[in-house]
Design a protein around this motif. Structure first.
Motif: not given
Ligand SMILES: Cc1ncc(COP(=O)(O)O)c(C=O)c1O
Length: 455
Positions: A269-270, A349, A354, A377-378
């Motif tokens: 999620t970063g 990310v 992201g 994010g990814t």
């Protein structure tokens, strides 16, 4: 030994004869339809006929550092040579287990400094159910035994973990959940938000927890569990108001907060963990998948001081697995974390791939078959709809998700269909060029889906 002379047909025939697959209709395995995957490099995989696929799912949301990283192979070989196995039962440890627990204490949010290892996310969540009930017993609150989770949650396939899940088809298979598990609605604004803003809806969705706690009686509620972003439920990224309100309610009623970070953890999620992205501090966390990037099975339960010190004072902990803290898996996890840190994949990310992925996917908001593009994010999902203006979602019988997934597969792109959403969770090492390739292939698959359904 592995017989490397077998053809694709040989393997498919043997597989149909002997292998029971996970989350697969066995009828699809007979008749030579099994996909035989033989090799991976970066974000690409190859099948036994030499066909290349761009893996938009990083395996099962887990190969965070990409395929083919020799450092992990070397770490495993070194540990296997030196000590292939020893357990952590009865006061023993190995350097790899101790080092990994120490490393995780530096990465996880403040206060989560104690780690119990398992081999899978399901085992970790089953373990959490036991640990939390034990915790409340030691606190003198034996009645606090019920877990609250969410619809469309996925927390695993073992008995307690499947009870935490909110997937009706899983419960239907073997007769429902165990006693002591309750569910509230998942915070999917597009589906349930109506005229509310995302932020208003986030608060309202979280307040369902308070109503459920009051309905069950706070004295009976042990914990709330949620994935920061629901992954296998369709990449449901909650409004920013949701998690802080959940945390407030948990604190108010002394209900433990568990973040299932099996998908969100290790950068997706970063941040290192989804709880950090959404600004909450859970009491326990479930870690798996990205912990070793799937190279070997390993998972962990993270617990804070309050939980650990309580169960730590309870005498013999009558719980554990032969492979808890398997030294080879721990050595591989350490090498994996080294790569994530050294290559700055978490920042990558957050600041690079992201945003690049989500900016690129945003064009599909205009596509006739897409109602919502969501994710962080990814993690990403495209909600497939029959009616853009009316938010009318395809039914299971329509089968739009499966149709689009197969169309994408035919383009050489692996995505997943969750209900009527197409979801993506590529490796954290994916390049801009590979994201561009995802977009081209996905567009063709979406166009084909729209044509098929007359949109
Ligand atoms: C959020 C979450 N929790 C738990 C699990 C179960 O993990 P495992 O398959 O390793 O048992 C999964 C698996 O996908 C998951 O996504």
């Amino acid at each position: 030994m592995l017989d490397t002379t077998r053809t694709t047909g040989d393997l498919q025939a043997l597989d149909g004869a002997h292998h029971v697959h996970s989350f697969t209709d066995p009828a699809l395995i007979t008749g030579g339809k099994t996909r035989v995957v033989v090799r991976g490099e970066g974000c690409q995989i190859w099948d036994s006929d030499g066909r290349r696929f761009l893996d938009g799912m990083a395996g099962l949301w887990c190969v965070n550092i990409g395929y083919g990283r020799q450092e992990l192979v070397d770490a495993a070989a070194r540990q296997m040579t030196e000590l292939p196995f020893y357990s952590n039962h009865f006061q023993s440890t190995t350097p790899a287990m101790t080092e990994l627990a120490h490393k995780l204490s530096q990465l996880t949010p403040d206060g989560l400094d104690h780690f119990l290892f398992t081999s899978s996310g399901s085992e970790a969540n089953d373990t959490i159910v036991r640990m939390v009930r034990y915790f409340w017993k030691l606190q003198g609150k034996d009645t606090k035994r019920t877990f609250i989770s969410r619809t469309m949650a996925y927390h695993g396939s073992t008995l307690a973990a499947v009870s935490l899940c909110g997937m009706p088809h899983m419960h239907a298979m073997d007769g429902g959940t165990l006693p002591g598990f309750a569910h509230i609605q998942h915070p999917h604004w597009y589906m349930f938000g109506g005229e509310l803003t995302k932020e208003e809806f986030g608060l309202q969705a979280a307040q369902a927890l308070e109503r459920k706690i009051l309905e069950l009686g706070p004295e009976n509620v042990a914990a709330f569990i949620g994935e920061p972003v629901q992954g296998a439920g369709g990449v449901i990224d909650p409004p920013s108001t949701y998690w802080p309100e959940i945390q407030r309610i948990c604190r108010k009623y002394d209900v433990l907060l568990i973040a299932d970070e099996v998908i969100c953890g290790f950068g997706r999620t970063g941040e290192w963990f989804g709880a950090q992205t959404y600004g909450v501090t859970p009491d326990l966390m479930t870690l798996a998948k990205g912990l070793s990037s799937g190279y070997l099975p390993i998972a962990a339960v993270a617990m804070n001081k309050r939980v650990f010190e309580t169960i730590g004072a309870g005498g013999l902990l009558a719980h554990g697995y032969t492979y808890s803290g398997h030294p080879v898996a721990c050595a591989v996890a350490l090498a994996n974390i080294d790569i994530i840190e050294r290559e700055g994949l978490v920042d990558r990310v957050r600041n690079d791939i992201g945003p690049y992925l989500h900016q690129a996917l945003a064009q599909f908001e205009q596509h006739p078959v897409v109602g919502e593009v969501r994710g962080i994010g990814t993690l990403a999902a495209l909600q497939l709809v029959k009616g853009k203006d009316t938010r009318e979602i395809f039914t299971v019988e329509d089968g739009a998700g499966v149709f689009c997934r197969e169309a994408s597969y035919n383009q050489g792109l692996i995505v997943r269909a969750v209900g009527q959403s197409i979801v993506l969770s590529p490796s954290l090492v994916i390049t801009h060029a590979e994201i561009d390739e995802i977009i081209v292939k996905l567009k063709r698959a979406l166009d084909e889906t729209a044509r098929h359904f007359g949109l």
